[in-house]
Design an enzyme around this catalytic site. Structure first.
Site, PDB file in Angstrom:
ATOM      1  N   ASP A 211      13.879   8.525 -33.975  1.00 21.18           N
ATOM      2  CA  ASP A 211      14.287   7.882 -35.027  1.00 21.18           C
ATOM      3  C   ASP A 211      15.331   8.118 -35.926  1.00 21.18           C
ATOM      4  O   ASP A 211      15.790   9.038 -36.308  1.00 21.18           O
ATOM      5  CB  ASP A 211      12.912   6.591 -35.656  1.00 21.18           C
ATOM      6  CG  ASP A 211      13.916   5.739 -36.727  1.00 21.18           C
ATOM      7  OD1 ASP A 211      14.102   4.735 -36.884  1.00 21.18           O
ATOM      8  OD2 ASP A 211      12.888   6.045 -37.460  1.00 21.18           O
ATOM      9  N   LEU A 212      16.019   6.737 -36.536  1.00 23.96           N
ATOM     10  CA  LEU A 212      16.938   7.578 -37.739  1.00 23.96           C
ATOM     11  C   LEU A 212      17.017   7.609 -39.310  1.00 23.96           C
ATOM     12  O   LEU A 212      16.450   8.496 -39.472  1.00 23.96           O
ATOM     13  CB  LEU A 212      18.825   6.710 -37.624  1.00 23.96           C
ATOM     14  CG  LEU A 212      19.487   6.995 -38.408  1.00 23.96           C
ATOM     15  CD1 LEU A 212      20.226   8.201 -38.306  1.00 23.96           C
ATOM     16  CD2 LEU A 212      20.895   5.935 -38.850  1.00 23.96           C
ATOM     17  N   ASP A 213      15.917   5.904 -40.258  1.00 21.83           N
ATOM     18  CA  ASP A 213      15.642   5.876 -40.689  1.00 21.83           C
ATOM     19  C   ASP A 213      15.346   6.476 -41.403  1.00 21.83           C
ATOM     20  O   ASP A 213      13.916   6.219 -40.595  1.00 21.83           O
ATOM     21  CB  ASP A 213      16.191   4.254 -41.213  1.00 21.83           C
ATOM     22  CG  ASP A 213      17.065   3.958 -40.961  1.00 21.83           C
ATOM     23  OD1 ASP A 213      18.541   4.322 -41.424  1.00 21.83           O
ATOM     24  OD2 ASP A 213      17.309   2.498 -40.676  1.00 21.83           O
TER      25      ASP A 213
ATOM     26  N   THR B 234      17.228   7.125 -45.372  1.00 18.92           N
ATOM     27  CA  THR B 234      18.582   5.702 -45.305  1.00 18.92           C
ATOM     28  C   THR B 234      17.073   4.847 -46.072  1.00 18.92           C
ATOM     29  O   THR B 234      16.926   3.254 -45.791  1.00 18.92           O
ATOM     30  CB  THR B 234      19.314   5.674 -44.307  1.00 18.92           C
ATOM     31  OG1 THR B 234      18.511   6.123 -42.815  1.00 18.92           O
ATOM     32  CG2 THR B 234      20.751   5.608 -44.643  1.00 18.92           C
TER      33      THR B 234
ATOM     34  N   LYS C 256       9.037  -0.981 -41.498  1.00 20.13           N
ATOM     35  CA  LYS C 256       9.833   0.103 -41.471  1.00 20.13           C
ATOM     36  C   LYS C 256       9.876   0.243 -39.922  1.00 20.13           C
ATOM     37  O   LYS C 256       8.350  -0.538 -39.206  1.00 20.13           O
ATOM     38  CB  LYS C 256       8.716   1.770 -41.682  1.00 20.13           C
ATOM     39  CG  LYS C 256       9.013   2.588 -43.285  1.00 20.13           C
ATOM     40  CD  LYS C 256       8.765   3.621 -43.210  1.00 20.13           C
ATOM     41  CE  LYS C 256       8.949   4.060 -44.919  1.00 20.13           C
ATOM     42  NZ  LYS C 256       8.510   5.544 -45.145  1.00 20.13           N
TER      43      LYS C 256
ATOM     44  N   SER D 299      17.250   3.980 -32.629  1.00 23.46           N
ATOM     45  CA  SER D 299      17.205   3.235 -33.908  1.00 23.46           C
ATOM     46  C   SER D 299      17.277   1.979 -34.236  1.00 23.46           C
ATOM     47  O   SER D 299      18.127   1.160 -33.400  1.00 23.46           O
ATOM     48  CB  SER D 299      18.141   3.656 -34.916  1.00 23.46           C
ATOM     49  OG  SER D 299      18.140   2.791 -36.113  1.00 23.46           O
ATOM     50  N   ALA D 300      16.251   0.947 -34.849  1.00 21.09           N
ATOM     51  CA  ALA D 300      16.369  -0.596 -34.594  1.00 21.09           C
ATOM     52  C   ALA D 300      17.360  -1.343 -35.983  1.00 21.09           C
ATOM     53  O   ALA D 300      17.960  -2.303 -35.860  1.00 21.09           O
ATOM     54  CB  ALA D 300      15.388  -1.097 -35.456  1.00 21.09           C
TER      55      ALA D 300
ATOM     56  N   LYS E  87      10.905  -2.942 -31.733  1.00 27.60           N
ATOM     57  CA  LYS E  87       9.886  -1.748 -32.062  1.00 27.60           C
ATOM     58  C   LYS E  87       8.330  -3.146 -33.420  1.00 27.60           C
ATOM     59  O   LYS E  87       8.908  -3.623 -34.210  1.00 27.60           O
ATOM     60  CB  LYS E  87      10.407  -0.510 -33.201  1.00 27.60           C
ATOM     61  CG  LYS E  87      10.717  -0.165 -32.818  1.00 27.60           C
ATOM     62  CD  LYS E  87      11.378   0.612 -33.861  1.00 27.60           C
ATOM     63  CE  LYS E  87      12.384   1.861 -32.513  1.00 27.60           C
ATOM     64  NZ  LYS E  87      12.739   3.096 -34.506  1.00 27.60           N
TER      65      LYS E  87
ATOM     66  N   GLU F 148       9.792   9.587 -35.070  1.00 32.57           N
ATOM     67  CA  GLU F 148       8.883   8.305 -35.579  1.00 32.57           C
ATOM     68  C   GLU F 148       8.733   8.731 -37.276  1.00 32.57           C
ATOM     69  O   GLU F 148       7.241   9.560 -37.431  1.00 32.57           O
ATOM     70  CB  GLU F 148       8.699   7.259 -35.226  1.00 32.57           C
ATOM     71  CG  GLU F 148       9.465   6.448 -34.360  1.00 32.57           C
ATOM     72  CD  GLU F 148      10.322   5.097 -35.222  1.00 32.57           C
ATOM     73  OE1 GLU F 148      10.153   5.408 -36.285  1.00 32.57           O
ATOM     74  OE2 GLU F 148      10.708   4.807 -34.344  1.00 32.57           O
ATOM     75  N   ASP F 149       9.252   7.947 -38.335  1.00 37.05           N
ATOM     76  CA  ASP F 149       8.901   7.876 -39.450  1.00 37.05           C
ATOM     77  C   ASP F 149       7.569   6.491 -39.974  1.00 37.05           C
ATOM     78  O   ASP F 149       6.990   6.541 -40.625  1.00 37.05           O
ATOM     79  CB  ASP F 149       9.102   8.291 -41.044  1.00 37.05           C
ATOM     80  CG  ASP F 149      10.448   6.831 -40.708  1.00 37.05           C
ATOM     81  OD1 ASP F 149      10.547   6.232 -39.679  1.00 37.05           O
ATOM     82  OD2 ASP F 149      10.382   6.558 -41.629  1.00 37.05           O
TER      83      ASP F 149
HETATM   84  C1  BG6 Z   1      14.632   0.694 -39.188  1.00 43.14           C
HETATM   85  C2  BG6 Z   1      14.544   0.361 -40.450  1.00 43.14           C
HETATM   86  O1  BG6 Z   1      15.702   1.792 -38.307  1.00 43.14           O
HETATM   87  O2  BG6 Z   1      16.358  -0.759 -38.943  1.00 43.14           O
HETATM   88  C3  BG6 Z   1      14.379  -0.841 -41.185  1.00 43.14           C
HETATM   89  O3  BG6 Z   1      13.595   1.331 -40.603  1.00 43.14           O
HETATM   90  C4  BG6 Z   1      15.505  -1.879 -41.039  1.00 43.14           C
HETATM   91  O4  BG6 Z   1      13.671  -0.564 -41.955  1.00 43.14           O
HETATM   92  C5  BG6 Z   1      15.538  -1.969 -39.101  1.00 43.14           C
HETATM   93  O5  BG6 Z   1      15.157  -3.064 -41.868  1.00 43.14           O
HETATM   94  C6  BG6 Z   1      17.673  -2.926 -39.149  1.00 43.14           C
HETATM   95  O6  BG6 Z   1      17.870  -2.557 -39.733  1.00 43.14           O
HETATM   96  P1  BG6 Z   1      19.545  -2.955 -40.074  1.00 43.14           P
HETATM   97  O7  BG6 Z   1      20.098  -2.379 -40.623  1.00 43.14           O
HETATM   98  O8  BG6 Z   1      19.655  -3.419 -38.686  1.00 43.14           O
HETATM   99  O9  BG6 Z   1      19.080  -4.189 -40.829  1.00 43.14           O
HETATM  100 MG    MG Z   2      12.222   5.253 -39.980  1.00 43.97          MG
END
Ligand code: BG6
Ligand code: MG
Length: 216
Positions: free
Chosen positions: A9-11, A17, A45, A114-115, A145, A169-170
């Site tokens: 995962d990224l964020d 982030t 998250k 990453s989502a 997710k 993942e976090d």
């Molecule tokens: C996930 C984050 O990686 O991405 C969420 O944990 C976030 O907090 C989701 O809402 C979607 O991100 P974005 O940048 O497409 O709005």
């Molecule tokens: Mg995350």
């Protein structure tokens, strides 16, 4: 069977982030007069943009049209993009460079699940876009997710069965996604929150690669 891919995962895993997403959602919730705290944020998250907005609107019993929702989601996203605008390689979490180098040395694939539709931009700001063997496109994922789709998409790109992959993942939703995909799982954060994970580390710099490889 050996582990042949690490799917990150990224964020909140590779960089902070997750905090910027929190700040942007919390500002929006505040404008809507919906109470929003860090426990709420834990539920958000890993959850995609519209799903996160729906959570906040539901919590505040706010009913809006689809058009009004899109306007609010865009507003949050613009705020988020302002927050990530000044990111640079110094924002990469400690230990990521070393971990990636070890994985490459052992010929283990590195994937991103990453989502976030902003993931590519964040990877470029961090200077690690070229480190990945495959990056899932969040815009093409039909079921976010906690559904396993995004992690399975990356495993398929590597032609690997799930049991040869580790997901990192976090988030609660993200870990559920990894567990449903039947992959090995690493949580980054607090064990009480991420109890579903096979192993939990406080952060990437505490990662014990030998311990994770021994999960298979
Ligand atoms: C996930 C984050 O990686 O991405 C969420 O944990 C976030 O907090 C989701 O809402 C979607 O991100 P974005 O940048 O497409 O709005
Ligand atoms: Mg995350």
């Amino acid at each position: 069977m050996a582990i042949n891919a690490f799917i990150f995962d990224l964020d909140g895993v590779l960089t902070d982030t997750a905090e910027y997403h929190y700040l942007a959602w919390s500002a929006l919730a505040n404008e809507l007069a919906v109470p929003f705290d860090r426990d709420d944020n834990e539920q958000l998250k890993g959850v995609d943009r519209m799903g996160s907005l729906d959570y906040i609107l539901k919590k505040g019993n706010v009913n809006l049209t689809e058009q009004q929702k899109l306007t609010l989601a865009d507003k949050k996203n613009l705020h988020y993009q302002q927050l990530i605008n000044d990111m640079s390689p110094k924002d990469l979490f400690e230990g990521v460079t070393e971990l990636f180098a070890q994985l490459k040395q052992q010929n283990i694939n590195i994937g991103l699940a990453s989502a976030s539709k902003n993931a590519q931009m964040v990877l470029e700001r961090l200077g690690i876009a070229d480190q990945f063997d495959y990056v899932a496109d969040a815009a093409k994922v039909a079921q976010g997710k906690p559904h396993p789709e995004i992690f399975l998409t990356v495993a398929e790109a590597f032609f690997l069965p799930a049991d040869q992959c580790v997901g990192i993942e976090d988030s609660i939703a993200g870990l559920q996604s990894i567990v449903s995909a039947k992959m090995h799982s690493v949580g980054i954060g607090q064990p009480e929150v991420l109890y579903q994970a096979d192993v939990v580390y406080a952060d990437i710099k505490s990662f014990n690669l030998q311990q994770v490889l021994a999960l298979a």
